[in-house]
Design an enzyme around this catalytic site. Structure first.
Site, PDB file in Angstrom:
ATOM      1  N   ARG A 109      22.967  37.199  85.848  1.00 18.60           N
ATOM      2  CA  ARG A 109      23.993  37.934  85.115  1.00 18.60           C
ATOM      3  C   ARG A 109      25.249  37.056  84.996  1.00 18.60           C
ATOM      4  NH1 ARG A 109      24.596  42.085  81.599  1.00 18.60           N
ATOM      5  NH2 ARG A 109      26.111  43.666  82.214  1.00 18.60           N
ATOM      6  N   THR A 384      20.075  43.466  73.212  1.00 20.88           N
ATOM      7  CA  THR A 384      19.611  42.718  74.368  1.00 20.88           C
ATOM      8  C   THR A 384      18.180  42.355  74.006  1.00 20.88           C
ATOM      9  OG1 THR A 384      21.105  43.856  75.884  1.00 20.88           O
ATOM     10  CG2 THR A 384      19.079  43.112  76.859  1.00 20.88           C
ATOM     11  N   THR A 402      20.484  39.016  77.758  1.00 18.50           N
ATOM     12  CA  THR A 402      21.418  39.640  76.814  1.00 18.50           C
ATOM     13  C   THR A 402      22.602  38.756  76.473  1.00 18.50           C
ATOM     14  OG1 THR A 402      22.734  41.638  76.442  1.00 18.50           O
ATOM     15  CG2 THR A 402      22.716  40.789  78.682  1.00 18.50           C
ATOM     16  N   SER A 456      22.588  47.782  82.514  1.00 12.95           N
ATOM     17  CA  SER A 456      21.516  48.788  82.484  1.00 12.95           C
ATOM     18  C   SER A 456      20.130  48.149  82.389  1.00 12.95           C
ATOM     19  CB  SER A 456      21.667  49.690  81.263  1.00 12.95           C
ATOM     20  OG  SER A 456      22.778  50.508  81.402  1.00 12.95           O
ATOM     21  N   GLY A 477      21.038  48.923  75.731  1.00 13.39           N
ATOM     22  CA  GLY A 477      22.237  49.416  76.412  1.00 13.39           C
ATOM     23  C   GLY A 477      21.899  50.567  77.346  1.00 13.39           C
TER      24      GLY A 477
END
Ligand code: GLY
Length: 573
Positions: A109, A384, A402, A456, A477
């Site tokens: 991330r 994404t 994403t 998410s 999302g």
């Protein structure tokens, strides 16, 4: 098995099926759908958002690469052929299960730059400045994808790194033929690309892209060559880092060379739970996806959903009420576990979840105003991408990555040819105030230097009787979680094939707004009338999500589910 795409035909079949079954008053839940399968393969499969990316992943496995090698090659290929979400300028999560049953996850991330701070998207009167966290250079989190791919390969890959990056370079150099959807996507983003960049991004070189046009990613090919030759350093240092930081300086962005040098992806323990004899392996925080998925499954489990017909009033009610409650406390407690304490065990406690659903009655809807809410709801942009891979040895990899919005921040790094994410918008931009996607801020997800923003994304793997059963995930999302949830229920409870399960029209409830959003044909007019009479509000919306999944059949063969809502495609042998 030859390469094959799955298109609108299966969508139409499913829609027709839905229309017929939904219009029956009390049909039995016994329809055998087992003949309508997606692409089948004996040993190996890749399902992704683009046929070329799936083909490349498969070719890597034909050459002796494993599912982890194929993941790296597919991810880099998506950065070329699917610029709307495929990326090297974003981040993501990978969940895996090896052929001997070991599980793990990698978190790459994005993180907030060192100069980021909690109120950076507010003016001096503490008002949120519209667009600042979503468009342009300040919206960009430090990309994690390249570090993630390097780490994944170092630990689990078998083929040489260069062989995995080269197919994407070839694609970028030789050109990519645009599909209708891609041409439309680029045309829609043209103005934003022009306004946000103070150079002319190559993606706008044509006024009106058409399906069949070829786009050449010349500068991206050079960046990929540096990544091929230097690995992590080819992105986080040297020329690529120089170009990225220069781009930041041109647009008042704050990412520095130190930020890039300091970025590091993290191996995390997967979240694991059980649902009716299936072991569910998913992503832990900083994704909310794994927790929410396990909460949903645990809540509906005692109710034996299979006794209700698919998309009957009872099934929709049960799923909706579980979703309402899970989303009500979902983001309240969740954030980057390296910065805040996330009460994972408490949120997954069976007694807690049973108590949460104890106020549900089939007689009438529970208004969201009566569901104890945390301090926030959390809705992300829906762009994404997800891909699922199984290799001939039985290693399984589920990957969702994403840029956040369509083409992320719309910033294209001059001279380096890649798009940067706008993932900073997944943080709380102001505590208690919704941002432009409806995100309301909570303390756990407040911006802080080096912190990961809540996600998410729900890459997930299921086991049955100790054996691999399903690899699944989707973009979308806040709808990611409910799409993965319904895809699993469609197979486990409603006996659908994998292709039917991903194509079947979906619905979504996320506590606030207090409305069931449904795709065309997802809930019949008769069932809608029943639900409305019980106090539910319903709203039709355009199709969402692109669930790409693989099911292992009892005979060991693999069935792909490639979502017909996109250009998604399966390739197997
Ligand atoms: N940006 C979408 C997500 O991480 O959930």
């Amino acid at each position: 098995m030859p390469f094959k795409t799955t298109g609108v035909k299966s969508w139409l079949i499913i829609s027709a099926f839905v229309a017929i079954v939904s219009s029956c008053a009390v049909p039995a839940n016994t329809t055998d759908l087992s003949q309508n399968r997606g692409t089948m393969a004996d040993k190996a499969m890749v399902v992704s958002a683009h046929p070329e990316a799936s083909r490349i992943g498969l070719e890597i496995m034909r050459k002796g690469g494993n599912a982890f090698d194929a993941t790296v090659a597919t991810q880099f290929a998506l950065a070329v052929v699917y610029p709307v979400a495929g990326n090297i300028g974003g981040g993501g999560f990978t969940v895996y299960r090896t052929s001997n049953g070991e599980t793990g996850t990698l978190d790459y991330r994005e993180t907030a730059p060192a100069a980021a701070f909690a109120t950076m998207y507010q003016d001096s009167a503490a008002n949120v400045i519209a667009g600042l966290s979503t468009n342009g250079h300040l919206a960009v989190g430090i990309p994690g994808t390249v570090d993630g791919m390097v780490k994944l390969h170092q630990k689990l890959g078998v083929l040489p790194w260069a062989e995995l990056v080269q197919p994407a370079i070839d694609l970028a150099r030789n050109g990519v033929v645009l599909t209708q959807k891609e041409a439309e996507g680029l045309n829609n983003a043209r103005q934003a690309f022009q306004e946000i960049n103070n150079h002319t991004p190559y993606l706008t070189q044509k006024q009106n892209w058409q399906a069949g046009d070829t786009i050449f990613h010349v500068e991206l090919a050079l960046t990929l060559e540096r990544i091929r030759d230097e690995g992590r350093e080819g992105f986080y240092a040297g020329k690529t880092a120089d170009l990225l930081v220069q781009e930041m300086q041109r647009g008042n962005g704050i990412i520095t060379k130190e930020d890039l040098a300091n970025y590091s992806s993290v191996w995390r323990k997967p979240l694991e739970g059980n649902y009716r004899g299936y072991k569910v392996i998913s992503m832990a925080p900083p994704s909310s996806g794994g927790i929410a998925l396990l909460q949903l499954l645990t809540m509906v489990e005692p109710h034996n959903l299979s006794k209700y017909k698919w998309q009957s009033a009872e099934a929709v009610q049960l799923i909706t009420e579980a979703e309402r409650r899970v989303y009500a406390d979902r983001a309240t407690y969740l954030g980057d576990p390296d910065f805040v304490t996330v009460p994972v065990q408490e949120l997954l406690d069976k007694a807690y979840l049973e108590e949460r659903l104890s106020t549900f009655s089939m007689e009438k809807a529970t208004p969201s105003s009566e569901v104890k809410a945390g301090n926030l709801t959390y809705i992300e942009s829906e762009q994404t991408t997800h891909f699922s891979i199984i290799d001939p040895s039985g290693n399984a990899v589920s990957t969702t990555t994403t840029l956040n919005g369509n083409y992320g921040s719309k910033v294209v790094v001059k001279g380096a040819g890649f798009i940067l994410n706008n993932e900073m918008d997944d943080f709380s931009v102001k505590l208690g105030v919704p941002n432009m996607f409806g995100l309301v801020g909570g303390e756990a997800n407040a911006i802080a230097p080096g912190k990961r923003m809540l996600s998410s994304m729900t890459p997930t793997i299921l086991e049955k009787d100790g054996k691999l059963f399903m690899v699944v995930g989707t973009p979308g999302g806040s709808t990611i979680i409910t799409s993965v949830f319904q895809a699993i229920l469609n197979v486990v409870e409603h006996n659908m094939t994998m292709q039917q399960a991903v194509a079947a029209p979906r619905f979504h409830h996320q506590w606030l707004p207090d409305v069931i959003q449904y795709e065309p044909d997802a809930i019949s007019p008769t069932i809608r009338a029943i639900l409305e009479s019980k106090g539910y509000k319903l709203e039709q919306r355009k199709p969402y999500g692109r669930v790409d999944a693989i099911l292992v059949l009892p005979n060991g063969k693999l069935e792909a589910g490639a979502d017909p809502r996109g250009d998604d495609a399966a390739a197997g042998f």
